[in-house]
Design a protein around this motif. Structure first.
Motif, PDB file in Angstrom:
ATOM      1  N   LEU A 205       0.907  -1.195  -0.007  1.00 14.50           N
ATOM      2  CA  LEU A 205      -0.016  -0.074   0.087  1.00 14.50           C
ATOM      3  C   LEU A 205       0.664   1.280   0.011  1.00 14.50           C
ATOM      4  CD1 LEU A 205      -2.801  -1.183   2.532  1.00 14.50           C
ATOM      5  CD2 LEU A 205      -3.186  -0.947  -0.004  1.00 14.50           C
ATOM      6  N   LEU A 254      -5.442  -5.987  -1.925  1.00 21.44           N
ATOM      7  CA  LEU A 254      -6.472  -6.322  -0.755  1.00 21.44           C
ATOM      8  C   LEU A 254      -6.802  -7.874  -0.775  1.00 21.44           C
ATOM      9  CD1 LEU A 254      -8.197  -3.091  -0.045  1.00 21.44           C
ATOM     10  CD2 LEU A 254      -6.296  -4.198   1.217  1.00 21.44           C
ATOM     11  N   ARG A 367     -11.655  -4.396   5.373  1.00 14.71           N
ATOM     12  CA  ARG A 367     -10.829  -4.188   4.006  1.00 14.71           C
ATOM     13  C   ARG A 367     -10.952  -2.617   3.482  1.00 14.71           C
ATOM     14  NH1 ARG A 367      -6.915  -7.752   3.353  1.00 14.71           N
ATOM     15  NH2 ARG A 367      -7.067  -7.634   5.559  1.00 14.71           N
ATOM     16  N   TYR A 370      -8.603   0.322   3.946  1.00 18.56           N
ATOM     17  CA  TYR A 370      -7.295   0.364   3.284  1.00 18.56           C
ATOM     18  C   TYR A 370      -6.987   1.123   2.076  1.00 18.56           C
ATOM     19  CZ  TYR A 370      -5.912  -3.560   6.457  1.00 18.56           C
ATOM     20  OH  TYR A 370      -5.668  -4.336   7.399  1.00 18.56           O
ATOM     21  N   PRO A 412      -4.555   2.019   7.617  1.00 17.97           N
ATOM     22  CA  PRO A 412      -3.813   0.650   7.454  1.00 17.97           C
ATOM     23  C   PRO A 412      -2.861   0.323   8.377  1.00 17.97           C
ATOM     24  CG  PRO A 412      -4.296   1.764   5.357  1.00 17.97           C
ATOM     25  CD  PRO A 412      -4.470   2.834   6.358  1.00 17.97           C
TER      26      PRO A 412
END
Length: 530
Positions: A205, A254, A367, A370, A412
């Motif tokens: 990320l 993800l 999820r 993120y 995150p």
């Protein structure tokens, strides 16, 4: 469960073991409401990109996306992200294994030094290398430098997991006929999966959203292209189309991480055996192992710190504006502390649902947090500017809006740390507290918080490190007159005033060191508790 039972369970395919019940029991309404609010905040940049993309229409979107330049950016971004995640996983896991499971000399010192790169921002690391030689520009240099900057995001959680892992698991596996390497692969590695995948996810990320380091290294990715579109040509549609592709990359990342993670449960009651762990003798591998660890440390912190010292001493533009350093340093610390506290608090309800009340809904909520980290800071900033002007105009050009951007970008980091702590906190202890008449809040305060406190500290420290060096969102959202160490450093380094930029970079590193030591201490505490 006995030790041999744990080993046998680890060797068997895992199945879902989540507790089941009615929807209301498995999804407390108040907790769900708080989690939804957090997710809505985190998804503001995604809504901005999707809304803008829909307004463009399919014809214009296709014209913007189906271009050779976009294909080139996709290849650059993908290979750098995959390469950095894999390299960070290898370096982080290998270094953690040497420090925690072998007779490597000076392990405490090496642990501190291997964590230290977190105190050196990626764009400062790039500054250190580029100011010495331009040969690091391009893919090879970019892969080297971002890996050296981000591998601690894998090293720290893997180290903490190794310290919390019962060593009898490996010994029992070997007693059942497995060799050292097979025991590691079939027993230890599955136990490291949450830490390894969580760290790798953070690395990926960060790479998707990295701007400063890659801009200095002249390695074009989606993020640098988006920044150039917004700042140079002011082409909103083209930049938003690129951001849309970046969102798809985030979804893929993800999904891959979620599929690899599986459905195992890793919590256990107790801290393992009382005896001390017997480190594995390195023997002839002692010297090569020391050289390998030394090489990582020298490349990760020796080169950038040596470059800073060089420019501080011999730079023709070097000055030490004490007043400005104190003001910008104080502003950076205040903003980072506020963001660290807010982000950790926001992560708690979402992480709690994802771990204690696992379902498709709670996994989706977790999820969703993120996406903000996978989008460049400039996209997050523009989304918040748009939303604040339309719906919350009083917060425009305020510190509150800037801290909200920090929380979205850093969520995150907090989520991975808080979730990892909850995963290893046995829910059985909470059930016992409930059976003794303790309410949910008292159980959380007296039972759960002491168990996850190290994880909360790690969360706050990671967010602090991210915010104290944040650049792009700060450039757009900081109220008039608000300057941070990162923005001052960027202003000077962009004009090739390396000497003038060096004091701000050095102070950023000094301010980041306490948070890095908190991370080191947090993993050490797990060792003393095991």
């Amino acid at each position: 469960m006995s030790v041999s039972g744990q080993v046998i369970e680890a060797l068997l395919p895992a199945g879902g073991r989540a507790r089941r019940g009615s929807w209301r029991q498995s999804h407390p309404p108040t907790l769900v409401a708080f989690a939804v609010l957090v997710v809505l905040l985190a998804l503001i940049p995604l809504f901005f990109v999707v809304g803008y993309t829909v307004d463009m229409g399919w014809a214009q979107l296709r014209e913007m996306v189906w271009r050779p330049r976009v294909g080139e950016l996709l290849v650059n971004t993908t290979r750098l992200t995959v390469g950095c995640v894999l390299a960070s996983a290898v370096i982080g896991t290998g270094a953690a294994w040497l420090v925690e499971r072998t007779t490597l000399p000076g392990k405490r010192l090496w642990h501190v030094l291997l964590t230290a790169p977190l105190a050196v921002p990626a764009f400062v690391n790039s500054f250190g290398w580029v100011s010495i030689t331009p040969k690091v520009e391009g893919f090879g240099g970019a892969l080297l430098i971002v890996t050296l900057s981000y591998y601690p995001l894998v090293y720290l959680p893997v180290t903490a997991s190794l310290r919390g892992l019962d060593p009898a698991l490996e010994e029992t596996a070997q007693s059942l006929g497995l060799g050292p390497w097979r025991a590691f692969a079939r027993v230890v590695l599955p136990q490291l999966r949450p830490a390894l995948l969580g760290g790798g996810l953070l690395v990926g990320l960060h790479l998707l959203a990295e701007f400063g380091a890659l801009q200095m290294l002249r390695y074009p990715t989606f993020t640098t292209a988006i920044y150039d579109q917004y700042r140079s040509t002011f082409s909103g549609p083209a930049a938003t189309a690129l951001a849309g592709v970046l969102v798809i990359c985030c979804v893929i990342l993800l999904t891959v991480e979620l599929r690899l993670r599986g459905k195992q449960r890793y919590a256990r009651v107790g801290r393992g055996t009382a005896r001390a762990l017997r480190p594995r003798p390195l023997g002839r591998l002692t010297a090569p192992s020391l050289l390998a660890v030394l090489a990582v440390v020298v490349l990760a912190i020796g080169v950038p710190m040596g470059s800073l010292v060089h420019w501080l001493v011999v730079g023709t533009s070097t000055t030490f504006p004490v007043g400005d350093l104190l003001v910008t340093g104080g502003t950076s610390v205040g903003l980072a502390a506020a963001a660290a506290l807010l982000t950790t608090v926001l992560a708690l309800p979402v992480a709690w649902l994802a771990v204690r009340h696992r379902s498709a809904v709670t996994t989706g909520l977790e999820r969703s947090t993120y996406f903000g980290n996978a989008l460049p800071g400039i996209v997050v900033a523009l989304a918040l500017v748009t939303v604040s002007l339309k719906f919350f105009s009083p917060v425009y050009q305020t510190v509150w809006l800037l801290v909200a951007a920090y929380a979205i970008v850093s969520l995150p980091r907090a989520m991975v740390s808080v979730k990892a702590a909850l995963v290893q906190a046995p829910p059985l202890l909470e059930d016992v507290a409930h059976s003794l008449g303790r309410g949910p809040l008292e159980t959380f305060r007296r039972v759960t918080v002491p168990l996850i406190a190290p994880g909360l500290g790690v969360s706050a420290a990671l967010v602090f490190l991210a915010v104290v060096t944040e650049l792009t969102a700060t450039l757009l959202l900081a109220p008039i007159g608000t300057r941070t160490l990162a923005t001052q450093f960027w202003s000077n380094s962009s004009s090739v005033a390396y000497g003038a930029a060096a004091p701000y970079a050095a102070l950023m590193v000094l301010i980041s060191m306490p948070a890095t030591l908190v991370l080191t201490h947090a993993t050490s505490r797990r060792s003393s508790a095991s």
